[in-house]
Scaffold this active site. Structure first.
Site, PDB file in Angstrom:
ATOM      1  N   SER A 153      38.942  26.983  36.194  1.00 27.48           N
ATOM      2  CA  SER A 153      40.149  27.677  36.659  1.00 27.48           C
ATOM      3  C   SER A 153      40.418  27.303  38.106  1.00 27.48           C
ATOM      4  O   SER A 153      39.484  27.049  38.874  1.00 27.48           O
ATOM      5  CB  SER A 153      39.972  29.194  36.553  1.00 27.48           C
ATOM      6  OG  SER A 153      41.048  29.871  37.177  1.00 27.48           O
ATOM      7  N   TYR A 166      35.688  36.385  39.175  1.00 21.69           N
ATOM      8  CA  TYR A 166      36.016  35.448  38.094  1.00 21.69           C
ATOM      9  C   TYR A 166      36.110  34.042  38.667  1.00 21.69           C
ATOM     10  O   TYR A 166      35.584  33.078  38.092  1.00 21.69           O
ATOM     11  CB  TYR A 166      37.333  35.871  37.450  1.00 21.69           C
ATOM     12  CG  TYR A 166      37.886  34.879  36.445  1.00 21.69           C
ATOM     13  CD1 TYR A 166      37.359  34.791  35.165  1.00 21.69           C
ATOM     14  CD2 TYR A 166      38.962  34.052  36.774  1.00 21.69           C
ATOM     15  CE1 TYR A 166      37.863  33.889  34.238  1.00 21.69           C
ATOM     16  CE2 TYR A 166      39.480  33.154  35.851  1.00 21.69           C
ATOM     17  CZ  TYR A 166      38.933  33.076  34.593  1.00 21.69           C
ATOM     18  OH  TYR A 166      39.440  32.182  33.683  1.00 21.69           O
ATOM     19  N   LYS A 170      33.995  30.569  37.853  1.00 21.35           N
ATOM     20  CA  LYS A 170      34.629  29.316  37.457  1.00 21.35           C
ATOM     21  C   LYS A 170      34.309  28.186  38.433  1.00 21.35           C
ATOM     22  O   LYS A 170      34.254  27.010  38.030  1.00 21.35           O
ATOM     23  CB  LYS A 170      36.137  29.512  37.320  1.00 21.35           C
ATOM     24  CG  LYS A 170      36.520  30.366  36.118  1.00 21.35           C
ATOM     25  CD  LYS A 170      36.032  29.759  34.800  1.00 21.35           C
ATOM     26  CE  LYS A 170      36.550  30.482  33.584  1.00 21.35           C
ATOM     27  NZ  LYS A 170      36.170  29.824  32.310  1.00 21.35           N
TER      28      LYS A 170
END
Length: 262
Positions: A153, A166, A170
């Site tokens: 991401s 998050y 990633k």
């Protein structure tokens, strides 16, 4: 042992077997559909059996298999790989797409148990799928010049308020990609795709009710679609990218270069 889909002219994955995790909807399903359209027999995994069955039903008969279970469950992974080995005796492409983000808010206040769960699924889970694909004797992954494509991401490239942990997970997936590519070459190529906001249920909170406003920050003028990411994955997994490994392909409509965030 049954044979993969018969090769057809002009299809980059004819006769090949591809496993896509987290594939009952969104990006994962889009990737499975693209690889299948180019000739691959696809194996889809997801947590919910009913949603997975609905996804598999969209494919031509005999070209898709669904196996339900939790991605971070070792018994589920073993079942998936044993089934592929028994049915097809080979694995050519592994797409690790499973990712979770159960929290939203400041990093300084994140619940540490939630943080551990994110790392366990997004990072350790990704590594586990790759490890087990490589080591499983019935898949011949190394002998088949296997290809791994993980979904990272852009949140792992720049600070992304609200989804910071998050993003941290990633960023780890991206570095995992580079590290494994060095270890596993020349037999296995390992790459990743790092999307910005893609119009899926997973990302709804990032654009719902303000899509035009968010899209206006993208030089491409729109948000991403599962098909956009599927095209990037198909390229990296194909023979067209035979000299490409250890790369994280940013698929973001130009938003990061333009100064935006995930």
């Amino acid at each position: 042992m049954s044979e993969p889909t018969a090769p057809q002219s002009g299809q980059r994955f004819a006769g090949q077997v591809a496993l896509i995790t987290g594939a009952s909807r969104g990006i994962g399903l889009g990737i499975a559909q693209r690889l299948n359209a180019e000739g691959a027999t696809v194996i889809l995994t997801a947590r919910k059996a009913e949603a997975l069955a609905e996804a598999v039903a969209q494919f031509p008969d005999g070209t898709a298999v669904g196996i339900a279970g939790k991605s971070d469950d070792a018994a589920h992974r073993a079942e998936v790989f044993d089934t592929i080995a028994e049915k097809f005796g080979r694995l050519d492409v592994l797409v690790t797409n499973v990712g979770i983000n159960p929290v939203y808010g400041p990093l300084i206040d994140i619940d540490l148990d939630a943080a551990r769960k994110i790392l366990d699924v997004n990072v350790i889970g990704t590594l586990a799928w790759i490890q087990e694909a490589v080591h499983h004797e019935g898949l011949n992954f190394r002998e088949n010049k296997g290809r791994v494509v993980s979904i990272s991401s852009v949140a792992g490239q720049v600070p992304s308020p609200g989804i910071s942990f998050y993003g941290i997970s990633k960023a780890a997936v991206s570095h995992l990609t580079r590290s494994l590519a060095v270890e596993l070459g020349p037999d296995i190529r390992v790459n990743a795709v790092a999307p910005a906001v893609v119009k899926t249920d997973f990302a709804t909170a990032l654009y719902e009710g303000r899509e035009a406003e968010v899209a206006a920050t993208y030089p491409a003028g729109r948000l991403g679609t599962p098909e956009d990411i599927a095209g990037a994955v198909a390229y990296l997994a194909s023979a067209d990218a035979e000299w490409i490994t250890a790369q994280v392909l940013t698929a973001d409509g130009g938003v990061i270069t333009a100064g935006g965030s995930a």
